[in-house]
Design a protein around this motif. Structure first.
Motif, PDB file in Angstrom:
ATOM      1  N   ALA A  13     -71.688  15.301  81.890  1.00 40.79           N
ATOM      2  CA  ALA A  13     -71.517  14.088  82.686  1.00 40.79           C
ATOM      3  C   ALA A  13     -72.648  13.978  83.695  1.00 40.79           C
ATOM      4  CB  ALA A  13     -70.164  14.105  83.408  1.00 40.79           C
ATOM      5  N   ILE A  14     -72.923  12.750  84.120  1.00 43.29           N
ATOM      6  CA  ILE A  14     -73.968  12.497  85.106  1.00 43.29           C
ATOM      7  C   ILE A  14     -73.681  13.245  86.409  1.00 43.29           C
ATOM      8  CG2 ILE A  14     -72.863  10.396  85.979  1.00 43.29           C
ATOM      9  CD1 ILE A  14     -75.628   9.156  86.259  1.00 43.29           C
ATOM     10  N   TRP A  15     -72.397  13.500  86.666  1.00 35.68           N
ATOM     11  CA  TRP A  15     -71.982  14.176  87.896  1.00 35.68           C
ATOM     12  C   TRP A  15     -71.639  15.652  87.653  1.00 35.68           C
ATOM     13  CZ3 TRP A  15     -67.348  15.712  86.244  1.00 35.68           C
ATOM     14  CH2 TRP A  15     -66.670  14.884  85.325  1.00 35.68           C
ATOM     15  N   GLY A  16     -71.877  16.150  86.432  1.00 41.75           N
ATOM     16  CA  GLY A  16     -71.528  17.532  86.097  1.00 41.75           C
ATOM     17  C   GLY A  16     -72.488  18.537  86.712  1.00 41.75           C
ATOM     18  N   GLY A  17     -72.233  19.803  86.454  1.00 46.95           N
ATOM     19  CA  GLY A  17     -73.070  20.859  87.039  1.00 46.95           C
ATOM     20  C   GLY A  17     -72.639  22.223  86.549  1.00 46.95           C
ATOM     21  N   LYS A  18     -72.741  23.216  87.422  1.00 49.63           N
ATOM     22  CA  LYS A  18     -72.520  24.606  87.040  1.00 49.63           C
ATOM     23  C   LYS A  18     -71.106  25.116  87.339  1.00 49.63           C
ATOM     24  CE  LYS A  18     -77.373  25.763  87.931  1.00 49.63           C
ATOM     25  NZ  LYS A  18     -78.303  26.600  88.721  1.00 49.63           N
ATOM     26  N   LEU A  19     -70.226  24.262  87.873  1.00 46.41           N
ATOM     27  CA  LEU A  19     -68.928  24.756  88.336  1.00 46.41           C
ATOM     28  C   LEU A  19     -68.073  25.303  87.196  1.00 46.41           C
ATOM     29  CD1 LEU A  19     -67.997  22.082  91.038  1.00 46.41           C
ATOM     30  CD2 LEU A  19     -68.944  24.371  91.373  1.00 46.41           C
ATOM     31  N   LEU A  20     -68.122  24.689  86.027  1.00 50.24           N
ATOM     32  CA  LEU A  20     -67.317  25.185  84.907  1.00 50.24           C
ATOM     33  C   LEU A  20     -67.899  26.481  84.344  1.00 50.24           C
ATOM     34  CD1 LEU A  20     -66.375  21.825  83.201  1.00 50.24           C
ATOM     35  CD2 LEU A  20     -64.806  23.445  84.246  1.00 50.24           C
ATOM     36  N   GLY A  33     -69.287  18.562  82.836  1.00 51.31           N
ATOM     37  CA  GLY A  33     -68.391  18.028  83.852  1.00 51.31           C
ATOM     38  C   GLY A  33     -66.929  18.278  83.555  1.00 51.31           C
ATOM     39  N   GLU A  34     -66.577  18.332  82.253  1.00 53.52           N
ATOM     40  CA  GLU A  34     -65.166  18.429  81.889  1.00 53.52           C
ATOM     41  C   GLU A  34     -64.945  19.435  80.779  1.00 53.52           C
ATOM     42  OE1 GLU A  34     -63.712  13.867  82.888  1.00 53.52           O
ATOM     43  OE2 GLU A  34     -63.929  14.457  80.793  1.00 53.52           O
ATOM     44  N   CYS A  35     -63.864  20.175  80.899  1.00 54.22           N
ATOM     45  CA  CYS A  35     -63.308  21.002  79.831  1.00 54.22           C
ATOM     46  C   CYS A  35     -61.967  20.393  79.451  1.00 54.22           C
ATOM     47  CB  CYS A  35     -63.129  22.438  80.312  1.00 54.22           C
ATOM     48  SG  CYS A  35     -62.050  23.439  79.267  1.00 54.22           S
ATOM     49  N   TRP A  36     -61.884  19.835  78.235  1.00 50.55           N
ATOM     50  CA  TRP A  36     -60.604  19.319  77.744  1.00 50.55           C
ATOM     51  C   TRP A  36     -59.883  20.490  77.093  1.00 50.55           C
ATOM     52  CZ3 TRP A  36     -60.403  13.621  75.785  1.00 50.55           C
ATOM     53  CH2 TRP A  36     -61.094  12.796  76.688  1.00 50.55           C
ATOM     54  N   GLY A  37     -58.974  21.089  77.845  1.00 46.23           N
ATOM     55  CA  GLY A  37     -58.358  22.332  77.412  1.00 46.23           C
ATOM     56  C   GLY A  37     -57.217  22.152  76.438  1.00 46.23           C
ATOM     57  N   ILE A  38     -56.429  21.092  76.636  1.00 51.57           N
ATOM     58  CA  ILE A  38     -55.311  20.773  75.731  1.00 51.57           C
ATOM     59  C   ILE A  38     -55.382  19.282  75.479  1.00 51.57           C
ATOM     60  CG2 ILE A  38     -52.822  20.801  75.371  1.00 51.57           C
ATOM     61  CD1 ILE A  38     -52.646  23.124  77.361  1.00 51.57           C
ATOM     62  N   SER A  39     -55.840  18.903  74.295  1.00 47.97           N
ATOM     63  CA  SER A  39     -56.046  17.490  74.005  1.00 47.97           C
ATOM     64  C   SER A  39     -55.934  17.225  72.510  1.00 47.97           C
ATOM     65  CB  SER A  39     -57.424  17.026  74.494  1.00 47.97           C
ATOM     66  OG  SER A  39     -57.726  15.728  74.000  1.00 47.97           O
ATOM     67  N   GLY A  85     -65.221  19.948  86.752  1.00 44.12           N
ATOM     68  CA  GLY A  85     -66.139  20.525  87.724  1.00 44.12           C
ATOM     69  C   GLY A  85     -67.139  19.471  88.153  1.00 44.12           C
ATOM     70  N   ALA A  86     -66.983  18.953  89.355  1.00 43.59           N
ATOM     71  CA  ALA A  86     -67.820  17.855  89.845  1.00 43.59           C
ATOM     72  C   ALA A  86     -68.874  18.400  90.804  1.00 43.59           C
ATOM     73  CB  ALA A  86     -66.956  16.800  90.536  1.00 43.59           C
ATOM     74  N   GLU A  87     -70.113  18.468  90.333  1.00 44.08           N
ATOM     75  CA  GLU A  87     -71.231  18.859  91.201  1.00 44.08           C
ATOM     76  C   GLU A  87     -71.599  17.700  92.130  1.00 44.08           C
ATOM     77  OE1 GLU A  87     -73.868  22.150  91.978  1.00 44.08           O
ATOM     78  OE2 GLU A  87     -72.472  21.996  90.316  1.00 44.08           O
ATOM     79  N   ASP A  88     -71.460  16.468  91.580  1.00 43.48           N
ATOM     80  CA  ASP A  88     -71.772  15.251  92.315  1.00 43.48           C
ATOM     81  C   ASP A  88     -70.515  14.376  92.326  1.00 43.48           C
ATOM     82  OD1 ASP A  88     -73.173  13.355  93.710  1.00 43.48           O
ATOM     83  OD2 ASP A  88     -74.626  12.904  92.118  1.00 43.48           O
ATOM     84  N   ASP A  89     -70.577  13.245  93.034  1.00 41.27           N
ATOM     85  CA  ASP A  89     -69.423  12.353  93.156  1.00 41.27           C
ATOM     86  C   ASP A  89     -69.165  11.608  91.850  1.00 41.27           C
ATOM     87  OD1 ASP A  89     -69.552  13.122  95.788  1.00 41.27           O
ATOM     88  OD2 ASP A  89     -70.249  11.188  96.539  1.00 41.27           O
ATOM     89  N   LEU A  90     -67.898  11.508  91.463  1.00 44.05           N
ATOM     90  CA  LEU A  90     -67.512  10.612  90.385  1.00 44.05           C
ATOM     91  C   LEU A  90     -67.465   9.179  90.907  1.00 44.05           C
ATOM     92  CD1 LEU A  90     -66.511  13.415  89.271  1.00 44.05           C
ATOM     93  CD2 LEU A  90     -64.816  12.096  87.986  1.00 44.05           C
ATOM     94  N   SER A  91     -67.467   8.224  89.985  1.00 44.13           N
ATOM     95  CA  SER A  91     -67.377   6.823  90.371  1.00 44.13           C
ATOM     96  C   SER A  91     -66.050   6.531  91.063  1.00 44.13           C
ATOM     97  CB  SER A  91     -67.514   5.925  89.134  1.00 44.13           C
ATOM     98  OG  SER A  91     -66.471   6.190  88.215  1.00 44.13           O
ATOM     99  N   ILE A  92     -66.052   5.482  91.882  1.00 43.32           N
ATOM    100  CA  ILE A  92     -64.809   4.973  92.468  1.00 43.32           C
ATOM    101  C   ILE A  92     -64.086   4.208  91.370  1.00 43.32           C
ATOM    102  CG2 ILE A  92     -63.785   3.642  94.338  1.00 43.32           C
ATOM    103  CD1 ILE A  92     -65.514   5.967  95.315  1.00 43.32           C
ATOM    104  N   GLN A  93     -62.850   4.588  91.057  1.00 41.88           N
ATOM    105  CA  GLN A  93     -62.222   4.114  89.824  1.00 41.88           C
ATOM    106  C   GLN A  93     -60.718   3.950  89.979  1.00 41.88           C
ATOM    107  OE1 GLN A  93     -61.755   8.107  87.223  1.00 41.88           O
ATOM    108  NE2 GLN A  93     -63.875   7.723  87.890  1.00 41.88           N
ATOM    109  N   VAL A  94     -60.140   3.374  88.929  1.00 46.27           N
ATOM    110  CA  VAL A  94     -58.692   3.188  88.860  1.00 46.27           C
ATOM    111  C   VAL A  94     -58.288   3.228  87.387  1.00 46.27           C
ATOM    112  CG1 VAL A  94     -58.766   0.646  88.687  1.00 46.27           C
ATOM    113  CG2 VAL A  94     -56.767   1.765  89.725  1.00 46.27           C
ATOM    114  N   HIS A  95     -57.034   3.595  87.144  1.00 47.59           N
ATOM    115  CA  HIS A  95     -56.515   3.610  85.778  1.00 47.59           C
ATOM    116  C   HIS A  95     -55.387   2.593  85.649  1.00 47.59           C
ATOM    117  CE1 HIS A  95     -58.871   7.169  85.266  1.00 47.59           C
ATOM    118  NE2 HIS A  95     -58.148   7.867  86.116  1.00 47.59           N
TER     119      HIS A  95
END
Length: 308
Positions: A13-20, A33-39, A85-95
């Protein structure tokens, strides 16, 4: 009957990084940015890593062996568990909720979700809610780009929990690692993305859909967290809602229980041990199927358990 262990799906992701990667996932890159662990969602369908169904996707197992999931009637596997794991800010959003998504997103589920903060930088914060008093003011502030007036930011710390209902304006901010439990949906409406470029172009925004869906005025979720002690187990019930129950189990020794749910999603967020003789460690994700009977967890570990 066997526990279903899963191979996670990783997403950059554009906001991903080393946290994961720092969490312990060797497969993660410096932009994950994301680990989809159960999907079982089509955007990231996990495969089974053990036993009779090794190599099969979770969606295939759900479709062909519904008995493992208590013969529930949902057409698709209903839940999705991620570590973000967000190294940077995610977008302002809604679901959206189920009703809006069904009409506007080709029958998709809506997206109710919740966050448990695994770790965060000092003085970290997130966006939860907004300051508009009604829909008109909300729309005006969005169209006029009055983001500093609109957006409500709150401080966070490790161990905090947030339920994010459809209609709640929100954003994960940089320096945050969390585990998310949600409906199986990938519908996100971005209302603001800091004018960032991705591959030289601004990312798509969904301004009208966001205005349609954002609840105004904002109301904080006010559910109660409860804690129970049972021998070597401390069970913290974080939320019970129409779509899932989420519990945090801290095991220091052994815990036996009889499986009485249609199925249970389990993610190990700290420590190590074993379940029914299979070794488990931080970062593992698995599903306990219906009808498995007695389960025994041994070790010194913390898991997140979700079920219908």
């Amino acid at each position: 009957m066997e526990i279903l262990f899963l191979n996670p799906v990783f997403k950059e992701a554009i906001w991903g990084g080393k946290l994961l990667k720092e969490f312990g996932y060797e497969q993660a890159t410096d932009k994950t940015g994301e680990c989809w662990g159960i999907s079982a969602h089509k955007s990231g369908d996990c495969t089974i890593s053990n036993g009779e169904f090794e190599g099969k996707t979770l969606s295939w197992v759900y479709e062909n062996h519904r008995e493992l999931f208590g013969n529930i009637q949902d057409n698709i596997f209903p839940l999705l568990v991620k570590i973000i794991g967000a190294e940077d800010d995610l977008s302002i959003q809604v679901h959206p909720n189920d009703e809006y998504a069904a009409v506007h997103e080709n029958g998709s589920l809506g997206k109710t979700e919740c966050w448990y903060i695994l770790d965060c930088k000092e003085d970290a914060n997130i966006v939860i809610g907004h300051h508009a008093k009604d829909k008109k003011e909300l729309a005006d502030m969005i169209h006029e780009g009055r983001w500093n007036e609109l957006i409500r930011t709150i401080p966070i710390k490790k161990g905090d929990f947030f339920q994010i209902n459809p209609g709640c304006l929100h954003a994960i901010k940089g320096g945050t690692l969390l585990i998310e439990t949600q409906q199986s949906s990938d519908i996100t409406y971005r209302v603001y993305d800091y004018d960032r470029l991705s591959n030289g172009k601004p990312r798509e925004l969904h301004v009208q859909q966001s205005i349609d869906c954002i609840e105004a005025p904002h109301h904080d979720y006010d559910g109660k967290i409860t804690v129970e002690n049972e021998g070597d187990l401390t069970k913290t019930t974080l939320v019970k809602c129409d779509f899932y129950t989420l519990e945090k189990w801290d095991v220091a020794g052994k815990y036996k229980f009889t499986m009485d749910k249609p199925f249970m999603n389990v993610s190990v967020i700290n420590g190590e041990g074993e379940i029914n003789g299979s070794k488990i460690t931080k970062g593992d994700h698995f599903i306990i199927p219906s009808g498995i009977g007695e389960c025994k967890i041994l070790g010194d570990l913390t898991v997140m358990a979700s079920y219908l």
